[in-house]
Design a protein around this motif. Structure first.
Motif, PDB file in Angstrom:
ATOM      1  N   ARG A 181      12.255   4.117 -43.065  1.00  0.00           N
ATOM      2  CA  ARG A 181      12.977   3.083 -43.821  1.00  0.00           C
ATOM      3  C   ARG A 181      13.110   3.482 -45.286  1.00  0.00           C
ATOM      4  NH1 ARG A 181       9.621  -0.957 -43.087  1.00  0.00           N
ATOM      5  NH2 ARG A 181      10.527  -1.328 -41.010  1.00  0.00           N
ATOM      6  N   ALA A 182      12.014   3.991 -45.853  1.00  0.00           N
ATOM      7  CA  ALA A 182      12.033   4.360 -47.265  1.00  0.00           C
ATOM      8  C   ALA A 182      12.979   5.519 -47.545  1.00  0.00           C
ATOM      9  CB  ALA A 182      10.619   4.720 -47.722  1.00  0.00           C
ATOM     10  N   LEU A 183      13.156   6.408 -46.559  1.00  0.00           N
ATOM     11  CA  LEU A 183      13.996   7.589 -46.753  1.00  0.00           C
ATOM     12  C   LEU A 183      15.424   7.390 -46.255  1.00  0.00           C
ATOM     13  CD1 LEU A 183      11.421  10.339 -45.742  1.00  0.00           C
ATOM     14  CD2 LEU A 183      12.120   9.693 -48.054  1.00  0.00           C
ATOM     15  N   GLY A 184      15.754   6.204 -45.767  1.00  0.00           N
ATOM     16  CA  GLY A 184      17.095   5.947 -45.278  1.00  0.00           C
ATOM     17  C   GLY A 184      17.387   6.599 -43.941  1.00  0.00           C
ATOM     18  N   LEU A 185      16.354   6.833 -43.137  1.00  0.00           N
ATOM     19  CA  LEU A 185      16.513   7.466 -41.826  1.00  0.00           C
ATOM     20  C   LEU A 185      16.715   6.408 -40.754  1.00  0.00           C
ATOM     21  CD1 LEU A 185      13.591  10.052 -42.158  1.00  0.00           C
ATOM     22  CD2 LEU A 185      16.022  10.387 -42.720  1.00  0.00           C
ATOM     23  N   ASP A 186      16.969   6.854 -39.532  1.00  0.00           N
ATOM     24  CA  ASP A 186      17.106   5.926 -38.414  1.00  0.00           C
ATOM     25  C   ASP A 186      15.710   5.531 -37.921  1.00  0.00           C
ATOM     26  OD1 ASP A 186      17.324   5.183 -35.426  1.00  0.00           O
ATOM     27  OD2 ASP A 186      19.406   5.119 -36.117  1.00  0.00           O
ATOM     28  N   GLU A 187      15.327   4.297 -38.163  1.00  0.00           N
ATOM     29  CA  GLU A 187      13.979   3.835 -37.808  1.00  0.00           C
ATOM     30  C   GLU A 187      13.740   3.855 -36.303  1.00  0.00           C
ATOM     31  OE1 GLU A 187      12.650   0.171 -39.678  1.00  0.00           O
ATOM     32  OE2 GLU A 187      14.212   0.411 -41.202  1.00  0.00           O
ATOM     33  N   ASP A 188      14.763   3.559 -35.528  1.00  0.00           N
ATOM     34  CA  ASP A 188      14.597   3.492 -34.074  1.00  0.00           C
ATOM     35  C   ASP A 188      14.276   4.866 -33.487  1.00  0.00           C
ATOM     36  OD1 ASP A 188      15.224   0.687 -33.907  1.00  0.00           O
ATOM     37  OD2 ASP A 188      17.300   1.251 -34.282  1.00  0.00           O
ATOM     38  N   LEU A 189      14.915   5.915 -33.995  1.00  0.00           N
ATOM     39  CA  LEU A 189      14.612   7.258 -33.511  1.00  0.00           C
ATOM     40  C   LEU A 189      13.205   7.668 -33.925  1.00  0.00           C
ATOM     41  CD1 LEU A 189      15.341   9.892 -32.136  1.00  0.00           C
ATOM     42  CD2 LEU A 189      16.462  10.633 -34.272  1.00  0.00           C
ATOM     43  N   ALA A 190      12.827   7.388 -35.167  1.00  0.00           N
ATOM     44  CA  ALA A 190      11.469   7.710 -35.611  1.00  0.00           C
ATOM     45  C   ALA A 190      10.436   6.991 -34.738  1.00  0.00           C
ATOM     46  CB  ALA A 190      11.290   7.318 -37.082  1.00  0.00           C
ATOM     47  N   GLU A 191      10.714   5.728 -34.431  1.00  0.00           N
ATOM     48  CA  GLU A 191       9.793   4.965 -33.598  1.00  0.00           C
ATOM     49  C   GLU A 191       9.741   5.526 -32.179  1.00  0.00           C
ATOM     50  OE1 GLU A 191       8.734   0.324 -32.582  1.00  0.00           O
ATOM     51  OE2 GLU A 191      10.805   0.845 -33.047  1.00  0.00           O
ATOM     52  N   THR A 192      10.885   5.916 -31.630  1.00  0.00           N
ATOM     53  CA  THR A 192      10.912   6.460 -30.272  1.00  0.00           C
ATOM     54  C   THR A 192      10.050   7.709 -30.170  1.00  0.00           C
ATOM     55  OG1 THR A 192      13.134   5.600 -29.874  1.00  0.00           O
ATOM     56  CG2 THR A 192      12.395   7.397 -28.468  1.00  0.00           C
ATOM     57  N   VAL A 193      10.192   8.616 -31.125  1.00  0.00           N
ATOM     58  CA  VAL A 193       9.389   9.837 -31.108  1.00  0.00           C
ATOM     59  C   VAL A 193       7.906   9.505 -31.244  1.00  0.00           C
ATOM     60  CG1 VAL A 193       8.942  12.043 -32.252  1.00  0.00           C
ATOM     61  CG2 VAL A 193      11.297  11.217 -32.006  1.00  0.00           C
ATOM     62  N   ALA A 194       7.589   8.570 -32.137  1.00  0.00           N
ATOM     63  CA  ALA A 194       6.192   8.181 -32.323  1.00  0.00           C
ATOM     64  C   ALA A 194       5.604   7.575 -31.049  1.00  0.00           C
ATOM     65  CB  ALA A 194       6.076   7.184 -33.478  1.00  0.00           C
ATOM     66  N   LEU A 195       6.358   6.710 -30.395  1.00  0.00           N
ATOM     67  CA  LEU A 195       5.865   6.061 -29.181  1.00  0.00           C
ATOM     68  C   LEU A 195       5.729   7.045 -28.020  1.00  0.00           C
ATOM     69  CD1 LEU A 195       7.973   2.769 -29.272  1.00  0.00           C
ATOM     70  CD2 LEU A 195       5.527   2.991 -29.782  1.00  0.00           C
ATOM     71  N   SER A 196       6.487   8.139 -28.060  1.00  0.00           N
ATOM     72  CA  SER A 196       6.513   9.099 -26.955  1.00  0.00           C
ATOM     73  C   SER A 196       5.553  10.259 -27.123  1.00  0.00           C
ATOM     74  CB  SER A 196       7.928   9.686 -26.806  1.00  0.00           C
ATOM     75  OG  SER A 196       8.899   8.689 -26.647  1.00  0.00           O
ATOM     76  N   HIS A 197       5.095  10.515 -28.340  1.00  0.00           N
ATOM     77  CA  HIS A 197       4.489  11.814 -28.637  1.00  0.00           C
ATOM     78  C   HIS A 197       3.191  12.083 -27.883  1.00  0.00           C
ATOM     79  CE1 HIS A 197       1.707   9.695 -31.324  1.00  0.00           C
ATOM     80  NE2 HIS A 197       1.041  10.825 -31.471  1.00  0.00           N
ATOM     81  N   ASP A 198       2.493  11.041 -27.429  1.00  0.00           N
ATOM     82  CA  ASP A 198       1.208  11.244 -26.738  1.00  0.00           C
ATOM     83  C   ASP A 198       1.255  10.848 -25.263  1.00  0.00           C
ATOM     84  OD1 ASP A 198      -0.258  12.445 -28.693  1.00  0.00           O
ATOM     85  OD2 ASP A 198      -1.400  10.664 -29.281  1.00  0.00           O
ATOM     86  N   LEU A 199       2.430  10.662 -24.699  1.00  0.00           N
ATOM     87  CA  LEU A 199       2.508  10.231 -23.302  1.00  0.00           C
ATOM     88  C   LEU A 199       1.907  11.257 -22.346  1.00  0.00           C
ATOM     89  CD1 LEU A 199       6.095   8.670 -23.086  1.00  0.00           C
ATOM     90  CD2 LEU A 199       3.904   7.468 -23.234  1.00  0.00           C
TER      91      LEU A 199
END
Length: 404
Positions: free
Chosen positions: A87-105
Motif C-alpha cells: 500500500r505504501a509503495l503503490g503496489l497491488d495489495e491483492d497480489l502481495a497478499e496472495t504471494v504471502a498467503l501461498s508462500h508456506d503451503l
C-alpha cells in the motif's frame, strides 16, 4: 526520504496490473466482481492446504501452548505486513497478499525439521524443498475444480511464490540463489516446462514485498515466542543491537512497565522499525529505476524491495541472535530430532508397504514407477498436520515421541 509521502499513494507505474497480466495456464472467463489477483487470493484462502497450516509447526509444536505462532498465524502476519508495504509503495495489495498467503503451503509438519527429514528421505529421488512443494500444491495437489488440478493461479501469483526470494537461474542457465551449485527441484522444472515463469529474472515488486514481510514477521514473532517460552530473557536482547536499542527506548519511555507489556512494545516496534526502513529504501530504489514498469522491476538485476544497508546488517544480527538462542537451543533441537524421527519412520513404513497408506493414496500410487511413487509419498507426508503425523505414527509403531 520522507516515508509519509509514500503512504496511501495511488497505483504506481511499476505495480502489477491485474487487467494486463500474463494470464493463467488454462484460460478462464474474467470475473465480473473481482480482479484476477483477488480471485487468486480467494482460491488460496479456500484451499485445504491453507486450512492445514493451522496445525503445522512454526517453531513450537501445537500442543506446547495456544499462544505460540503456528504456520497459519505466521502466514497471516506476513500477509498483513506485505499489504502494508504494498500500500505504501503503490503496489497491488491483492497480489502481495496472495504471494504471502501461498508462500508456506508446501511446508511439512514440524517446520524446517520436517523439511530436512523429507529431503533426506527423498535424496535419491530429487530431494524435497518446501518452496517447490508450494508450487506443487498450487498447480497439482489441490483438487477442487472440475477442469483442472491445482488452483490455476495467474502467472504473477505463481511467479511470486517461486521467485519471491530472487531469480532461480543465472544468465548462464545455471541454478542460482539458494539453489546455486544444485539442480532445481523437480516440481519447478516440471511446471516450468508447461508454463515459463521466467526463472532468470526477479519477481514483481509485490512478491518482493511478501518476501521481506516474511523476514519481518519471523524476526518479530520469534522474539515474542522465544521470550514466552523462556528460551531467553529480555536482557538477553542486548546481544542484537537493534533489539537492544528498541528495548532501551521502551524502558526509557515507560519506566516500571510490566514484562508482558514491555515484550509487546518491543515486538511492535521491531515490526514498525523494519517496515518503515523497507518502505524508505524501496521507494529510493524504485525511483532510481532507469525504466518505470513491471518488467523493469523484473529486469533490475537486484531486489527493489529491500532494507537499507544499515538495517540489513541490523536484521542479520537479529537472525543470528535467534539462531543462537532459539533455533539451536538444546530443548528445541531435542524436540525437532524426535520430529525428524517421526517423519523418517513414516516415510520408511509407506515406502516398504503401500498398504500402510490410506486407501485412496495406496490406490493412486500403486501403479507409479519408483521415483513418482516416492514423490507421492512425500506429497502425502508433507500435507500432514503435526497432529495427523503423530496419529499416523501411533497407528503404525509401538512407541511415538511426545515431542515435549
Amino acid at each position: 526520504m520522507d516515508v509519509t509521502a509514500w503512504i496511501l499513494r495511488p497505483r504506481a507505474p511499476y505495480a502489477a496490473d491485474p487487467t494486463r497480466g500474463r494470464g493463467r495456464l488454462i484460460p478462464e472467463p474474467a470475473s465480473p466482481t473481482r480482479t484476477d489477483f483477488q480471485r487468486d487470493r480467494d482460491r488460496v484462502l479456500h484451499s485445504s492446504a491453507f486450512r492445514r497450516l493451522k496445525h503445522k509447526t512454526q517453531v513450537f509444536v501445537y500442543h506446547e501452548g495456544d499462544h505460540y505462532r503456528t504456520r497459519l498465524t505466521h502466514t497471516l502476519e506476513v500477509a498483513q505486513i506485505a499489504r502494508s508495504i504494498a500500500r505504501a509503495l503503490g503496489l497491488d495489495e491483492d497480489l502481495a497478499e496472495t504471494v504471502a498467503l501461498s508462500h508456506d503451503l508446501g511446508h511439512t509438519p514440524f517446520g524446517h525439521a520436517g523439511e530436512r527429514a523429507l529431503d533426506a528421505c527423498m535424496a535419491g529421488f530429487g530431494g524435497f524443498d518446501h518452496n517447490a512443494q508450494s508450487l506443487r500444491v498450487l498447480t497439482r495437489l489441490e483438487r477442487r475444480y472440475a477442469d483442472y488440478d491445482g488452483l490455476n493461479l495467474t502467472f504473477e501469483s505463481l511467479e511470486g511464490v517461486v521467485k519471491h526470494n530472487g531469480p532461480l537461474l543465472g544468465l548462464d542457465g545455471e541454478a542460482a540463489g539458494s539453489y546455486a551449485g544444485k539442480t532445481l527441484p523437480v516440481a519447478i522444472l516440471e511446471y516450468g516446462a508447461r508454463h515459463d515463469l521466467g526463472l532468470h529474472t526477479h519477481a514483481s515488486a509485490e512478491a518482493q514485498a511478501a518476501a521481506i514481510a516474511d523476514d519481518i514477521a519471523y524476526d518479530a514473532h520469534d522474539v515474542d515466542d522465544g521470550l514466552r517460552a523462556g528460551l531467553f530473557a529480555l536482557d538477553d536482547l542486548a546481544e542484537a543491537p537493534l533489539l537492544a536499542d528498541i528495548l532501551s527506548e521502551v524502558r526509557a519511555r515507560h519506566p516500571g512497565l510490566d514484562e508482558a507489556r514491555t515484550v509487546h512494545e518491543v515486538v511492535r516496534r521491531v515490526i514498525t522499525r523494519l517496515v518503515e526502513d523497507a518502505i524508505a529504501e524501496s521507494a529510493r530504489r524504485l525511483e532510481a529505476l532507469a525504466r518505470v514498469s513491471v518488467d523493469a522491476v523484473r529486469d533490475a538485476g537486484h531486489a527493489v524491495v529491500a532494507f537499507s544497508p544499515a538495517m540489513t546488517q541490523a536484521e542479520r544480527e537479529v537472525k543470528r541472535f535467534l539462531t543462537r538462542r532459539m533455533y539451536r537451543h538444546p530443548w528445541v533441537d531435542g524436540v525437532m530430532a524426535d520430529a525428524r524421527r517421526v517423519l523418517d519412520d513414516l516415510f520408511g513404513a509407506y515406502a516398504a508397504d503401500l498398504a500402510a497408506l490410506p486407501g485412496e493414496w495406496a490406490r493412486e500410487v500403486s501403479s507409479l514407477d519408483a521415483p513418482r511413487r516416492m514423490r507421492a509419498i512425500a506429497d502425502f507426508i508433507a500435507g500432514m498436520t503435526d497432529r495427523y503425523a503423530l496419529d499416523e505414527h501411533r497407528r503404525l509403531f509401538d512407541a511415538t515421541p511426545d515431542l515435549r
